[in-house]
Design a protein around this motif. Structure first.
Motif, short mmCIF file in Angstrom:
data_model
loop_
_atom_site.label_atom_id
_atom_site.label_comp_id
_atom_site.label_asym_id
_atom_site.label_seq_id
_atom_site.Cartn_x
_atom_site.Cartn_y
_atom_site.Cartn_z
N GLY A 1 27.64 56.70 -44.65
CA GLY A 1 28.82 56.21 -44.59
C GLY A 1 29.85 57.03 -45.77
N ALA A 2 29.48 58.26 -45.90
CA ALA A 2 30.40 59.07 -46.85
C ALA A 2 31.31 60.20 -46.01
CB ALA A 2 29.53 59.84 -47.65
N ARG A 3 32.54 60.30 -46.80
CA ARG A 3 33.38 61.30 -45.81
C ARG A 3 33.51 62.51 -46.54
NH1 ARG A 3 38.54 59.37 -47.32
NH2 ARG A 3 37.49 57.73 -48.74
N VAL A 4 33.58 63.72 -45.80
CA VAL A 4 33.51 64.93 -46.52
C VAL A 4 34.97 65.68 -46.63
CG1 VAL A 4 32.63 67.29 -46.35
CG2 VAL A 4 31.21 65.30 -45.48
N GLU A 5 35.63 66.00 -47.84
CA GLU A 5 36.85 66.69 -47.71
C GLU A 5 36.71 68.06 -48.27
OE1 GLU A 5 39.31 62.78 -49.11
OE2 GLU A 5 39.22 64.44 -50.81
N VAL A 6 37.36 68.86 -47.84
CA VAL A 6 37.13 70.34 -47.89
C VAL A 6 38.59 70.84 -48.60
CG1 VAL A 6 36.60 72.64 -47.00
CG2 VAL A 6 35.34 70.69 -46.12
N ASP A 7 38.52 71.61 -49.66
CA ASP A 7 39.57 72.07 -50.16
C ASP A 7 39.54 73.74 -50.35
OD1 ASP A 7 42.05 72.71 -51.57
OD2 ASP A 7 41.33 71.28 -53.23
N LEU A 8 40.67 74.31 -49.71
CA LEU A 8 40.22 75.89 -49.80
C LEU A 8 41.52 76.61 -50.10
CD1 LEU A 8 38.60 76.59 -46.30
CD2 LEU A 8 37.41 76.72 -48.25
N PRO A 9 41.73 77.63 -50.77
CA PRO A 9 42.80 78.06 -51.46
C PRO A 9 43.30 79.24 -50.47
CG PRO A 9 40.87 79.42 -52.52
CD PRO A 9 40.44 78.04 -51.41
N THR A 10 44.59 79.26 -50.58
CA THR A 10 45.18 80.48 -49.74
C THR A 10 45.58 81.71 -50.71
OG1 THR A 10 46.67 78.96 -49.37
CG2 THR A 10 46.22 79.92 -47.51
N PRO A 11 45.53 82.65 -50.51
CA PRO A 11 44.71 83.43 -49.45
C PRO A 11 43.19 83.26 -49.44
CG PRO A 11 45.17 85.25 -51.19
CD PRO A 11 46.00 83.76 -51.48
N LEU A 12 42.31 82.86 -48.60
CA LEU A 12 40.90 82.70 -48.53
C LEU A 12 40.25 83.96 -49.19
CD1 LEU A 12 40.62 81.25 -45.06
CD2 LEU A 12 40.27 80.04 -47.08
N PRO A 13 39.55 83.59 -50.31
CA PRO A 13 38.82 84.60 -50.80
C PRO A 13 37.44 84.98 -50.11
CG PRO A 13 38.50 82.63 -52.23
CD PRO A 13 39.36 82.31 -50.92
N ARG A 14 37.16 86.48 -50.41
CA ARG A 14 35.91 86.76 -49.84
C ARG A 14 34.76 86.77 -50.93
NH1 ARG A 14 36.99 89.79 -44.82
NH2 ARG A 14 39.57 89.58 -44.88
N VAL A 15 33.52 86.44 -50.49
CA VAL A 15 32.42 86.64 -51.53
C VAL A 15 31.43 87.67 -51.03
CG1 VAL A 15 32.55 84.11 -52.42
CG2 VAL A 15 31.33 84.58 -50.54
N LEU A 16 30.78 88.12 -51.90
CA LEU A 16 29.75 89.08 -51.94
C LEU A 16 28.32 88.26 -52.01
CD1 LEU A 16 28.57 92.17 -51.18
CD2 LEU A 16 28.70 92.28 -53.60
N CYS A 17 27.55 88.05 -50.78
CA CYS A 17 26.38 87.26 -50.99
C CYS A 17 25.20 87.41 -50.20
CB CYS A 17 26.84 85.74 -51.22
SG CYS A 17 27.42 85.06 -49.53
N ASP A 18 24.15 86.86 -50.14
CA ASP A 18 23.26 86.71 -49.29
C ASP A 18 23.47 85.22 -48.66
OD1 ASP A 18 20.81 85.85 -47.79
OD2 ASP A 18 19.71 87.11 -49.18
N ARG A 19 24.01 85.20 -47.36
CA ARG A 19 24.47 84.35 -46.69
C ARG A 19 23.71 82.93 -46.66
NH1 ARG A 19 28.00 84.65 -41.69
NH2 ARG A 19 28.10 82.66 -41.10
N THR A 20 22.37 83.40 -46.13
CA THR A 20 21.46 82.03 -45.83
C THR A 20 20.84 81.60 -47.23
OG1 THR A 20 20.60 83.53 -43.97
CG2 THR A 20 19.30 81.66 -44.69
N MET A 21 20.71 82.34 -48.03
CA MET A 21 20.51 81.79 -49.55
C MET A 21 21.75 80.80 -50.13
SD MET A 21 17.53 82.54 -49.49
CE MET A 21 16.74 81.91 -51.08
N VAL A 22 22.77 81.03 -50.00
CA VAL A 22 24.09 80.58 -50.57
C VAL A 22 24.21 79.15 -49.49
CG1 VAL A 22 26.41 80.59 -51.12
CG2 VAL A 22 25.08 82.62 -51.74
#
Ligand code: ADP
Length: 260
Positions: free
Chosen positions: A112-133
């Motif tokens: 019964g929960a809602r999910v809210e997503v808040d992203l900045p502009t411009p969208l930043p990029r990250v350097l990561c191991d995708r599956t682990m993150v």
């Protein structure tokens, strides 16, 4: 060296590894089981209209995605354990979120929960191991949703995912719930492997999350919200620099003499 030692110490034994794998695989397997059960119900209903077929198609697609995820988890945990060079890639942060959001929304809806997503502009990029993150995000969001399951009124069950460019070189991601918060005696042991307050918990989620983030050079921490209800878990990842096309003409030499 010190950091490495600490990270390795958290995941020292073979037994821990086995628990870790089963912990991480539980999520895709539970999702597969639930999509499959839903599909079986739809088939049993005998309905053949376009909506039903579309739902079946979508469920089958999600089953395939989750099976692939399980495969990637096995591969990356394997690599992680053997401390091989991780699969680092530069990727837009919204793509990371998109990969986990269907599963997070599914879990949220069940509680019964809602999910809210808040992203900045411009969208930043990250350097990561995708599956682990992605695993880190799944662990933090699941904890947040579970924290709101008992005492939080339905209207307040909101899980917020927020991304900010924290610094030129760092991107911060936070997962905020409106559960009861974390008591001081729990807080002290939160990141200790096998510490859990849940009867069905294994207590590996947060210790794994911190290890993954530290292996990326980032930090994972939490704070109780000042309002007294809820917790924010926040981690940082190195900002990824998008490759820029090289200028065809070399820029003219800087004529100004830098002052010492
Ligand atoms: P597990 O989920 O198996 O219990 P974790 O390492 O993910 O293992 O979490 C350890 C404990 O930390 C949980 O049992 C819970 O008591 C506490 N916890 C984690 N996240 C939250 C949260 N968002 N709000 C309140 N308590 C939390």
């Amino acid at each position: 060296q010190q950091e490495r030692l600490q990270a390795t110490a958290r995941l020292a034994t073979v037994g821990e590894m086995a628990s870790l794998l089963s912990h991480e695989l539980n999520q895709p397997l539970a999702a597969i089981a639930s999509y499959a059960a839903g599909s079986a119900n739809l088939l049993d209903s005998g309905a053949t209209d376009a909506d039903t077929l579309q739902m079946l198609r979508q469920a089958t697609q999600r089953i395939a995605e989750q099976a692939e995820r399980a495969g990637r988890v096995i591969k990356s945990v394997h690599g992680f354990v053997r401390r091989r060079e991780q699969q680092r890639e530069v990727l837009r942060v919204d793509l990371l979120l998109e990969a986990v959001l269907p599963l997070v929304r599914l879990q949220a809806r069940k509680s019964g929960a809602r999910v809210e997503v808040d992203l900045p502009t411009p969208l930043p990029r990250v350097l990561c191991d995708r599956t682990m993150v992605e695993q880190v995000l799944l662990n933090l969001t699941r904890n947040g949703i579970q924290a709101m399951e008992t005492a939080t009124p339905l209207a307040d069950r909101v899980l917020q995912l927020r991304v900010r460019q924290a610094h030129e070189r760092w991107v911060a991601v936070s997962v905020t719930d409106h559960g009861p918060g974390i008591a001081p005696d729990v807080a002290r042991r939160l990141f200790t492997p096998f510490f859990t307050t849940r009867s069905e918990g294994m207590g590996l989620g947060l210790s794994l999350c911190r290890t993954v983030i530290e292996q990326h050079g980032g930090v994972l921490d939490f704070q109780n919200l000042e309002t007294g209800t809820g917790t924010e878990f926040r981690f940082t990842l190195p900002a990824g620099v998008a490759e820029r096309p090289r200028p065809e003409i070399e820029p003219e030499a800087n004529t100004e003499t830098p002052t010492p």
